[in-house]
Design an enzyme around this catalytic site. Sequence first.
Site, PDB file in Angstrom:
ATOM      1  CB  THR A  33      -0.905  -0.042   1.188  1.00  0.00           C
ATOM      2  OG1 THR A  33      -1.806  -1.242   1.129  1.00  0.00           O
ATOM      3  CG2 THR A  33      -1.638   1.267   1.453  1.00  0.00           C
ATOM      4  CE1 TYR A  47      -3.965  -0.057  -1.190  1.00  0.00           C
ATOM      5  CE2 TYR A  47      -6.104   0.479   0.202  1.00  0.00           C
ATOM      6  CZ  TYR A  47      -4.771  -0.066  -0.041  1.00  0.00           C
ATOM      7  OH  TYR A  47      -4.179  -0.599   0.918  1.00  0.00           O
ATOM      8  CB  SER A  80       2.601  -7.877   1.315  1.00  0.00           C
ATOM      9  OG  SER A  80       1.424  -7.804   2.255  1.00  0.00           O
ATOM     10  CB  THR A 113       0.709  -3.564   6.369  1.00  0.00           C
ATOM     11  OG1 THR A 113      -0.551  -3.570   5.760  1.00  0.00           O
ATOM     12  CG2 THR A 113       1.262  -2.286   6.417  1.00  0.00           C
ATOM     13  CG  ASP A 114      -2.522  -7.237   3.687  1.00  0.00           C
ATOM     14  OD1 ASP A 114      -2.803  -6.738   4.483  1.00  0.00           O
ATOM     15  OD2 ASP A 114      -3.012  -7.544   2.728  1.00  0.00           O
ATOM     16  CE  LYS A 186      -2.972  -4.865   8.149  1.00  0.00           C
ATOM     17  NZ  LYS A 186      -3.119  -4.749   6.746  1.00  0.00           N
ATOM     18  CD  GLU A 307      -4.223 -28.554  28.356  1.00  0.00           C
ATOM     19  OE1 GLU A 307      -5.288 -28.808  28.046  1.00  0.00           O
ATOM     20  OE2 GLU A 307      -3.976 -27.704  29.452  1.00  0.00           O
TER      21      GLU A 307
HETATM   22  C1  SIN Z   1      -0.956  -2.993   2.843  1.00  0.00           C
HETATM   23  O1  SIN Z   1       0.002  -2.808   2.379  1.00  0.00           O
HETATM   24  O2  SIN Z   1      -1.489  -2.283   3.851  1.00  0.00           O
HETATM   25  C2  SIN Z   1      -1.992  -3.861   2.072  1.00  0.00           C
HETATM   26  C3  SIN Z   1      -1.556  -4.511   0.900  1.00  0.00           C
HETATM   27  C4  SIN Z   1      -0.483  -5.353   1.011  1.00  0.00           C
HETATM   28  O3  SIN Z   1      -0.129  -5.927   2.162  1.00  0.00           O
HETATM   29  O4  SIN Z   1       0.749  -5.232   0.040  1.00  0.00           O
END
Ligand code: SIN
Length: 350
Positions: A33, A47, A80, A113-114, A186, A307
């Site tokens: 992103t 987007y 990602s 971020t993913d 995340k 467990e």
């Molecule tokens: C992001 O970057 O926040 C979402 C898309 C990605 O992980 O490439």
Amino acid sequence: MKRYALAVLFILAGCFPAQAGLPKVLVLATGGTIAGTGATATQTAGYKAAVLPVESLLAAVPQAGELAALTGEQLAQVDSKNMTPAIWLKLAARINKAFAAGEADAVVVTHGTDTMEETAYFLNLTVKSSNTVVLTGAMRPSTALSADGAMNIYNAVAVAADSSSRGRGVLVCLNDQINGARDVAKTNTSTPDTFRSGETGLLGYVQGGKPVYYKATARAHTARTEFDVSVSTALPRVEILYGYAGVSPAAAEALAAAGAEGIVYAGVGNGSVYEELLPALKKAAAAGAAVVRASRTGSGPVTRNGEENDDRDGFVAADNLSPQKARVLLMLALTRTRSPELLQEMFYKY
Ligand code: SIN
């Protein structure tokens, strides 16, 4: 102002001049992103990620050129969700080469971020240097009102350029916060404060171009690991199996039949296994697959022989690693050993 104009010029040319005294920071762009664009300034979902090249990312932050002598390189250009072990290997090789050749004193990786936490932990285990590596990204595309990418890059460069960041393992820096690769996750689908280290907590903050740390990373990392992927072209196949009430053995059986070398079980509670699933996992372990018990709860250690009877069934407890991070470690650990006892030692070490 003149200085910024000059800096932009050099960024567009691919690099800053190596200013005396400034650390050399290599920015490796992989998409996400932070390199995304939307149709309008208010579009923050739907987007297109991974559009802008590294030159554009750096041109948006000329101020970073006052902290470091920057060079930019496009290593990949992916959303990602499409990150792969092949790209991890390429990234580790590029970073190790840059450090070994003295090309860079530190590296910033821009990333979606993913799956950032998985890439960060992979690099935490495979970069062979105490030089700093920082991952950053953005939750809002570059075209959005109040986009977070430019400040996140500035802060990541500030963290990378500062000598107090060395030797802390791979770092993740967004939203003014510095987290360790092993702990960070995340935690929110949409908000800019999504990266959290849960109960173990963040390492520090970055403000005004300067990081401040409150604690050290305890587990072995980077130059102190046994993992060498310099000649690897692929990694062992490890899959994740989710646990839930009444889970059938179908998925476990299918993974074993498909040739998974490792299965990470995202179990309920303390990595607990439903009695009707247990025979399938025991069978997979007896056939030579590594079976690691993690937890879907999001925090707390999975207790060995708690467990479940790990000694009897040949299972490994994931400690407090999330299932997705346990998978990363298991992929690397399987390049060294198949012994459940030695695998268990690695899960307590890293
Ligand atoms: C992001 O970057 O926040 C979402 C898309 C990605 O992980 O490439």
